[in-house]
Design a protein around this motif. Structure first.
Motif, PDB file in Angstrom:
ATOM      1  N   ASP A 162     -19.472  -2.373  -0.426  1.00 37.94           N
ATOM      2  CA  ASP A 162     -20.533  -3.528   0.050  1.00 37.94           C
ATOM      3  C   ASP A 162     -20.390  -3.889   1.232  1.00 37.94           C
ATOM      4  N   GLY A 163     -19.441  -3.459   2.136  1.00 38.87           N
ATOM      5  CA  GLY A 163     -19.504  -3.762   3.410  1.00 38.87           C
ATOM      6  C   GLY A 163     -18.544  -5.115   3.548  1.00 38.87           C
ATOM      7  N   GLU A 164     -18.161  -5.869   2.373  1.00 40.73           N
ATOM      8  CA  GLU A 164     -17.267  -6.789   2.471  1.00 40.73           C
ATOM      9  C   GLU A 164     -15.733  -6.390   2.552  1.00 40.73           C
ATOM     10  N   GLU A 165     -15.048  -7.155   2.928  1.00 36.07           N
ATOM     11  CA  GLU A 165     -13.409  -6.958   3.016  1.00 36.07           C
ATOM     12  C   GLU A 165     -12.921  -7.145   1.586  1.00 36.07           C
ATOM     13  N   LYS A 166     -12.179  -5.967   1.317  1.00 31.39           N
ATOM     14  CA  LYS A 166     -11.726  -6.010  -0.250  1.00 31.39           C
ATOM     15  C   LYS A 166     -10.211  -5.743   0.192  1.00 31.39           C
ATOM     16  N   LYS A 167      -9.437  -6.334  -0.837  1.00 23.79           N
ATOM     17  CA  LYS A 167      -7.760  -6.413  -1.005  1.00 23.79           C
ATOM     18  C   LYS A 167      -7.609  -5.149  -1.977  1.00 23.79           C
ATOM     19  N   ILE A 168      -6.711  -4.158  -1.290  1.00 16.46           N
ATOM     20  CA  ILE A 168      -6.311  -3.203  -2.132  1.00 16.46           C
ATOM     21  C   ILE A 168      -4.718  -3.414  -2.369  1.00 16.46           C
ATOM     22  N   ARG A 169      -4.254  -3.583  -3.609  1.00 15.50           N
ATOM     23  CA  ARG A 169      -2.986  -4.009  -4.076  1.00 15.50           C
ATOM     24  C   ARG A 169      -1.969  -2.818  -3.865  1.00 15.50           C
ATOM     25  N   ILE A 170      -0.751  -3.033  -3.122  1.00 14.41           N
ATOM     26  CA  ILE A 170       0.142  -1.912  -3.132  1.00 14.41           C
ATOM     27  C   ILE A 170       1.126  -2.594  -4.243  1.00 14.41           C
ATOM     28  N   THR A 171       1.365  -1.385  -5.047  1.00 16.65           N
ATOM     29  CA  THR A 171       2.332  -1.523  -6.317  1.00 16.65           C
ATOM     30  C   THR A 171       3.951  -1.653  -5.764  1.00 16.65           C
ATOM     31  N   ARG A 172       3.983  -0.744  -4.670  1.00 13.85           N
ATOM     32  CA  ARG A 172       5.656  -0.365  -4.512  1.00 13.85           C
ATOM     33  C   ARG A 172       5.622   0.463  -3.132  1.00 13.85           C
ATOM     34  N   VAL A 173       6.692   0.304  -2.326  1.00 11.79           N
ATOM     35  CA  VAL A 173       6.959   1.126  -1.195  1.00 11.79           C
ATOM     36  C   VAL A 173       8.423   1.332  -1.218  1.00 11.79           C
ATOM     37  N   HIS A 174       8.677   2.797  -1.594  1.00 17.11           N
ATOM     38  CA  HIS A 174      10.147   3.190  -1.625  1.00 17.11           C
ATOM     39  C   HIS A 174      10.418   4.307  -0.751  1.00 17.11           C
ATOM     40  N   MET A 175      11.744   4.694  -0.541  1.00 19.54           N
ATOM     41  CA  MET A 175      12.408   5.683   0.415  1.00 19.54           C
ATOM     42  C   MET A 175      12.601   6.920  -0.617  1.00 19.54           C
ATOM     43  N   GLU A 176      12.492   7.944   0.245  1.00 18.56           N
ATOM     44  CA  GLU A 176      13.239   9.378  -0.371  1.00 18.56           C
ATOM     45  C   GLU A 176      13.079  10.362   0.600  1.00 18.56           C
ATOM     46  N   GLU A 177      13.690  11.427   0.125  1.00 18.08           N
ATOM     47  CA  GLU A 177      13.867  12.514   1.097  1.00 18.08           C
ATOM     48  C   GLU A 177      12.789  13.465   0.851  1.00 18.08           C
ATOM     49  N   ASP A 178      12.266  14.107   1.909  1.00 13.50           N
ATOM     50  CA  ASP A 178      11.224  15.276   1.955  1.00 13.50           C
ATOM     51  C   ASP A 178      11.821  16.646   1.451  1.00 13.50           C
ATOM     52  N   PRO A 179      11.054  17.049   0.394  1.00  6.76           N
ATOM     53  CA  PRO A 179      11.465  18.667   0.215  1.00  6.76           C
ATOM     54  C   PRO A 179      11.154  19.340   1.440  1.00  6.76           C
ATOM     55  N   GLY A 180      11.186  20.851   1.115  1.00  5.37           N
ATOM     56  CA  GLY A 180      10.955  21.764   2.017  1.00  5.37           C
ATOM     57  C   GLY A 180       9.364  22.130   1.918  1.00  5.37           C
ATOM     58  N   ARG A 181       9.159  23.323   2.631  1.00  4.89           N
ATOM     59  CA  ARG A 181       7.583  23.353   2.627  1.00  4.89           C
ATOM     60  C   ARG A 181       7.112  24.943   2.049  1.00  4.89           C
TER      61      ARG A 181
END
Length: 477
Positions: A114-133
């Motif tokens: 709608d063009g208005e500011e909207k808050k998007i909640r963050i549940t969590r931020v956590h660390m981990e190692e990346d797998p390969g590709r």
């Protein structure tokens, strides 16, 4: 594509590739231009008898991100083993965080549907190692074979998990753009590198089963994948086809999602604490990291409005990229701030986006020179745009091309009064039908005559001045 029946949540994997070494070993993170499987060691390959050693700088970077996302930093955090077999995971488990993530309960402000500011909640931020590709010989569901590159294995990752607050593909893309902007301000990752940000999108219709679309590598891809999923799920509901909770893959070539497997639950991964890493008490680290946080996009936008007196839309555009914001501040100290904001946000950024190049291609000195000529009446707005385009399209040494030289070489200097008056007289004489229409009460007909004037002066006349002179000439006839 928006709708009240759509529920979207994101899991964003951010590679902390500004680090010199991987998360648990000393392998270099500078692998992107290297041959496959050349940036590995016994630790990141999980060979027997090896032990992980925590990269403290990675933890500090993670705290920096969590603070910028308004999360509450946990006083103590620890790592777990997430057990599953996949060819790109040589240990058959991933070291990650589970019950005690690094940060919880944050938020990001975006512009909603709608063009208005909207808050998007963050549940969590956590660390981990990346797998390969995995490199598939064809599409993931039809490949005859796949190859594995372990160079990426063990890179430091942050996973940013949102609440299901997003209601459209457009809002999802806005969230990702804002998150990337914050990360670039923090200088913890390079978004231009392969694998820097990968997104899992969880989407469902109200009352329906959730589908998780895995490993999308671009913001545009997320928007397209979600749009496809909305259409697919709505179509299935209309036809009465039962939906199951599943994991799907977005095929960019075919612009469709394909089913990979039914969705796993947390208990399928048999999480248990990583025995080779002790719990980390990071509460004492937070004040020092917090003191080093740079000015973030929302704060910079508010300052630009207050300090430079520019419109909020311009401030929002200028601060959407750290390099553009820095460029503007350099220019605004030497040129009228509002004029600079309008030309950088509305014109220069548009030309850069059209060419898919960054603002590094353009010099602040050149922008100041163009604005000076524009303000002094030496060139018109059309001429200024042509100068910008010429410099951006120049393939040689940028020191060889300056706005003044471009104006001289291409004859872009603003036409003198005598030349404009002569062009006006000629345009009126050649536009008999437009003159008749104007006299009959059609005031818009004057625009045609002004267009002829601009053509005769090759855009070097000021449109407003040309309009005034045309009116004066018609009134005299």
């Amino acid at each position: 594509m928006a709708g009240g029946d759509v529920i979207i949540g994101l899991e964003v994997h951010v590679q902390l590739n500004r680090l010199r070494s991987k998360l648990f070993c000393g392998c270099s993170t500078d692998y992107h231009a290297s041959d496959p499987n050349t940036h590995t060691c016994p630790v990141c390959l999980g060979l027997p008898g090896t032990l992980p050693v925590m990269n403290r700088r990675a933890v500090e970077y993670a705290i920096r991100v969590a603070l910028a996302l308004n999360c509450e930093i946990q006083g103590e955090t620890l790592f777990y083993r997430k057990n599953y077999y996949y060819p790109d995971l040589p240990k058959a488990f991933q070291i990650t965080q589970y019950d005690f993530p690094l940060g919880m309960g944050g938020s990001i402000l975006i512009k909603g549907e709608d063009g208005e500011e909207k808050k998007i909640r963050i549940t969590r931020v956590h660390m981990e190692e990346d797998p390969g590709r995995l490199v598939h010989a064809g599409t993931i569901d039809r490949a005859k074979y796949s190859m594995v590159d372990y160079n990426r294995c063990g890179m430091a990752l942050l996973e940013v998990v949102t609440e299901p607050d997003l209601r459209s593909p457009k809002e999802a893309r806005s969230f990702l753009d804002k998150l990337r902007n914050i990360l670039e301000y923090l200088d913890v990752f390079d978004g231009g590198l392969e694998g820097a940000m990968r997104i899992d999108s969880n989407i469902s219709l109200v009352g329906g089963e959730r589908a998780e679309v895995k490993n999308i590598s671009s913001h545009k891809g997320v928007e397209k994948a979600l749009a496809y999923e909305i259409t697919r799920q709505r179509s299935a509901r209309r036809r009465g086809v039962a939906q199951v909770q599943e994991t799907r893959h977005y095929d960019e070539l075919r612009a469709i999602t394909v089913s990979i497997r039914t969705k796993e639950e947390a208990h399928d991964y048999r999480y248990f604490p990583e025995p080779d890493l002790v719990p980390m008490r990071i509460a004492d680290w937070v004040p020092e990291v917090e003191a080093e946080l740079p000015e973030l996009p929302d704060a910079k936008r508010e300052r630009f409005v207050a300090e430079y007196g520019i419109a909020d839309d311009h401030a929002r555009s200028l601060t959407s990229e750290i390099r553009v914001a820095n460029f503007y501040e350099v220019v605004a100290k030497r040129a009228p701030s509002r004029l600079a904001a309008a030309w950088i946000a509305d014109v220069l950024k548009g030309e850069l986006n059209y060419r898919d190049i960054t603002i590094d291609k353009f010099s602040p000195d050149h922008m100041v020179e163009i604005l000076s000529m524009l303000e002094g009446g030496k060139i018109t707005e059309k001429g200024a745009v042509e100068v910008i385009r010429t410099i951006l399209d120049h393939s040689g040494d940028l020191s060889e091309v300056t706005p003044t030289r471009v104006v001289e070489a291409k004859g872009l200097a603003r036409a003198g009064n005598d030349a404009v008056k002569a062009a006006v007289r000629a345009a009126v004489e050649e536009s008999a039908q437009a003159v008749a229409d104007y006299r009959a009460g059609n005031e818009k007909a004057i625009n045609f005559i002004v267009g002829v004037v601009m053509k005769k002066t090759r855009g070097r006349a000021d449109p407003g001045e040309a309009n005034r002179l045309v009116k004066e000439t018609l009134d005299e006839i």
